[in-house]
Design an enzyme around this catalytic site. Structure first.
Site, PDB file in Angstrom:
ATOM      1  N   GLU A  29      10.426  -4.617   4.676  1.00 17.96           N
ATOM      2  CA  GLU A  29      10.523  -6.038   4.311  1.00 17.96           C
ATOM      3  C   GLU A  29      10.238  -6.218   2.812  1.00 17.96           C
ATOM      4  O   GLU A  29      10.951  -6.938   2.111  1.00 17.96           O
ATOM      5  CB  GLU A  29       9.503  -6.868   5.115  1.00 17.96           C
ATOM      6  N   HIS A  82      -5.439 -33.435  17.753  1.00 16.63           N
ATOM      7  CA  HIS A  82      -4.328 -34.265  18.228  1.00 16.63           C
ATOM      8  C   HIS A  82      -3.192 -33.418  18.769  1.00 16.63           C
ATOM      9  O   HIS A  82      -2.062 -33.897  18.877  1.00 16.63           O
ATOM     10  CB  HIS A  82      -3.845 -35.177  17.087  1.00 16.63           C
ATOM     11  N   LYS A 125       9.143  -0.932  14.310  1.00 17.17           N
ATOM     12  CA  LYS A 125       9.754  -0.609  13.010  1.00 17.17           C
ATOM     13  C   LYS A 125      10.851   0.437  13.195  1.00 17.17           C
ATOM     14  O   LYS A 125      11.937   0.321  12.644  1.00 17.17           O
ATOM     15  CB  LYS A 125       8.703  -0.017  12.056  1.00 17.17           C
ATOM     16  N   LYS A 161       0.837  -1.200   0.000  1.00 14.90           N
ATOM     17  CA  LYS A 161       0.000   0.000   0.000  1.00 14.90           C
ATOM     18  C   LYS A 161       0.878   1.258   0.000  1.00 14.90           C
ATOM     19  O   LYS A 161       0.703   2.161  -0.793  1.00 14.90           O
ATOM     20  CB  LYS A 161      -0.920  -0.031   1.221  1.00 14.90           C
ATOM     21  N   GLY A 205      -4.998  -1.933   5.011  1.00 16.44           N
ATOM     22  CA  GLY A 205      -4.195  -3.062   4.537  1.00 16.44           C
ATOM     23  C   GLY A 205      -4.865  -4.401   4.794  1.00 16.44           C
ATOM     24  O   GLY A 205      -4.947  -5.269   3.919  1.00 16.44           O
ATOM     25  N   ARG A 206      -5.386  -4.592   6.005  1.00 20.58           N
ATOM     26  CA  ARG A 206      -5.970  -5.897   6.353  1.00 20.58           C
ATOM     27  C   ARG A 206      -7.359  -6.093   5.767  1.00 20.58           C
ATOM     28  O   ARG A 206      -7.993  -7.123   5.997  1.00 20.58           O
ATOM     29  CB  ARG A 206      -5.979  -6.066   7.877  1.00 20.58           C
ATOM     30  N   GLU A 252      -4.999  -6.804  14.650  1.00 23.45           N
ATOM     31  CA  GLU A 252      -4.494  -5.471  14.282  1.00 23.45           C
ATOM     32  C   GLU A 252      -5.630  -4.448  14.392  1.00 23.45           C
ATOM     33  O   GLU A 252      -5.388  -3.273  14.652  1.00 23.45           O
ATOM     34  CB  GLU A 252      -3.908  -5.487  12.861  1.00 23.45           C
TER      35      GLU A 252
END
Ligand code: F6P
Length: 550
Positions: free
Chosen positions: A217, A390, A514, A211, A273-274, A359
């Site tokens: 990253e 399990h 960050k 965005k 973003g999400r 978030e």
């Protein structure tokens, strides 16, 4: 930002009424609730689109539900919802509209931000994406050397990765199996290494999804990917235009990176973003499943949007799910919420929901900046159900924590499975139903004794039950059903943020780490002094440098 403080949630009469009701319920057991009210199995069921939702195994009565709806009315959930759909700037700390719902609006809808209808731009980008997807899928879009694209690598992180990566897994049976798709997010070079090690640069297309186009990253991985491409194709920088496209709101940064803005797919600051994977962030997914299936998915989202906007409170599924979470957080001290899909294809669904929910609602102050005095978002976790059975279901059944859970399953296996594998589907679903039953009703000490179990083992083999679950069933996991499921959770998260009076649409909490990482990196590489580094971290940095041989 200038937000007038709302009446505090814990001072509202509706909140107190719920607290009193909770005391009256006391340690009531689901067994007792079913005995008292056998009709709840038929009554506590809702439907939206293809989703059938059974919430009869929730620790609620008609009275609880009534009081929760009153709380929703008192906290203005419907008003905030309508303001969101209208394009008002309900993301108060960033001064932004919140309009992921406009991404799936029909082309004749009108949704205005600052007096401008955003829907035509949404459809223009969808059209550009569809054209690109068709060209890649048909082989018309070729790489620099004229070879067709065989693998698409999406580079992005957070909302620019989790949505398309999750949906690609979910919709694998609908994908073009002749094309490969990989998703790189981690700044750990191992992620890109493993994604690229067996690929041919001449046949690889990168989608750089960000965005902001400033996320360290993503830009680091994209820069390394460009180097890998140019090394593999003889260093001609003209190759970048055939092998790199971008998805972003930031044309300037895209151009500065060296990607032709003609190959940029735009979205807008009113898409969080999400909440972005049905925007151009879903480009990799659209290439995988094709524009028609992508449209079906958007229609699924829209169906639930319309339901959320118009269904009465008694039938409103996202409202109900949101309120149930509020109930458990506030009055049962539930700290987490498990999402347990009985579908292999939903293996990344919970990871996606973690960002969506945590978030959005991991906040400690209300919209006016005052510390809240109530629980906000839960820890969301879970993996496909049978695997979890399990591993960690022991704690769900006999642990000391209240963990409400969603069990998600489908009546039909996907069409492309062999008949043998399709036959396994009933066993899979038998597990879902069995777990819902065991979690709710458990097994009493008397039942255990009746089996002849030695007295000292009785407590160990007793299942307390009373663990609340919602079961979500659909016929089949189609693109539309995926859209419906995601929209359901989006709006559930919205409802909770509205009740808790928090800004569900900012994410300032990710900033500090960050900033500090940028400060610490030179210390790791050059041993530079980091002003303000605490003693513990300084010692760790020194140890790291020693182990790293510096
Ligand atoms: O750091 C959190 C975050 O801002 C998320 O909200 C977002 O989805 C992610 O980073 C990626 O951001 P971008 O798409 O700008 O690279």
């Amino acid at each position: 930002m200038n937000v007038a403080g709302r009446v505090r949630l814990d001072r509202m009469a509706e909140w107190s009424a719920l607290g009193k009701h909770r005391e009256e319920l006391g340690e009531v057991h689901l067994r007792e609730l079913f005995e008292r009210d056998p009709g709840r199995a038929g009554r506590y069921v809702l439907r939206v689109g293809d989703l059938h939702l059974d919430y009869s195994k929730q620790l609620v009565t008609d009275e609880t539900l009534r009081l929760l709806r009153e709380l929703a009315a008192a906290t203005g959930v419907a008003e905030l919802r309508d303001a969101m759909f209208r394009g008002e700037k309900i993301n108060v700390t960033e001064g932004r509209a919140v309009l992921h719902t406009a991404l799936r609006a029909p082309s004749d809808a009108v949704v205005e931000v600052d007096g401008e209808n955003v829907v035509p731009a949404v459809h223009e980008v969808l059209g550009k994406m569809a054209d690109f997807a068709r060209r890649v899928r048909s082989g018309e879009w070729t790489g620099h050397t004229g070879r067709r694209i065989r693998t698409v690598v999406n580079i992005g992180i957070g909302g620019s990765d989790l949505g398309p990566a999750m949906a690609y897994e979910v919709l694998r049976p609908y994908t073009d199996r002749g094309l490969g798709f990989r998703f790189v997010s981690n700044v750990d070079g191992a992620d890109l290494h493993e994604a690229l090690r067996d690929l041919d640069p001449a046949e690889t297309l990168f989608i750089v999804a960000s965005k902001t186009f400033t996320t360290i990253e993503t830009i680091t991985n994209a820069t390394s990917a460009r180097r890998w491409l140019l090394d593999g194709l003889g260093g001609d920088s003209a190759a970048v235009a055939r092998h790199f496209v971008a998805v972003s709101t930031n044309a300037e940064k895209v151009a500065a990176f060296g990607i032709d803005t003609a190959n940029m797919f735009e979205f807008w600051d009113w898409v969080g973003g999400r909440y972005s994977y049905d925007s151009a962030i879903g480009l990799s997914l659209m290439v995988a499943i094709g524009p028609e299936r992508f449209r079906e998915m958007l229609d699924g989202f829209r169906l639930v949007d319309d339901h959320f906007r118009t269904a009465p409170a008694e039938e409103n599924v996202p409202l109900l799910l949101g309120l149930l979470g509020v109930w458990y957080g506030a009055f049962f001290d539930a700290q987490s919420h498990a999402v347990l899909p009985y579908s292999h294809y939903l293996s990344r669904f919970t990871a996606y929901l973690q960002q969506l929910d945590m978030e959005s609602n991991g906040k400690y102050v209300d919209r006016a900046g005052r510390p809240v005095g109530w629980q906000t978002g839960p820890v969301v976790w879970g993996t496909p159900g049978t695997n979890g059975q399990h591993a960690y279901y022991q704690l769900l059944h006999q642990g000391t924590k209240v963990i409400p859970a969603d069990l998600i399953g489908f009546a039909r296996p996907v069409a492309e499975l062999s008949e043998d594998l399709k036959a396994q589907h009933d066993l899979l679903m038998a597990n879902l139903f069995a777990q819902g039953q065991a979690l709710a009703f458990g097994k009493t000490a008397e039942e255990v004794r009746a089996e002849g179990v030695a007295e000292d083992l009785v407590p160990h083999r007793t299942f307390p039950g009373n663990r609340p679950t919602t079961t979500v069933l659909a016929g089949e996991l189609t693109p539309s059903v995926l859209g419906q499921l995601v929209a359901l959770y989006e709006h559930k998260v919205f409802v909770q943020g509205a009740v808790w009076d928090i800004d569900s649409f900012d994410q300032w909490g990710v900033e500090l780490g960050k900033v500090l990482a940028k400060r610490v990196e030179p210390a790791l590489v050059q041993g530079a002094e980091v002003p303000g580094l605490d003693a513990s971290t300084a010692a760790l940095v020194a140890t790291y440098r020693e182990l790293r041989g510096r």
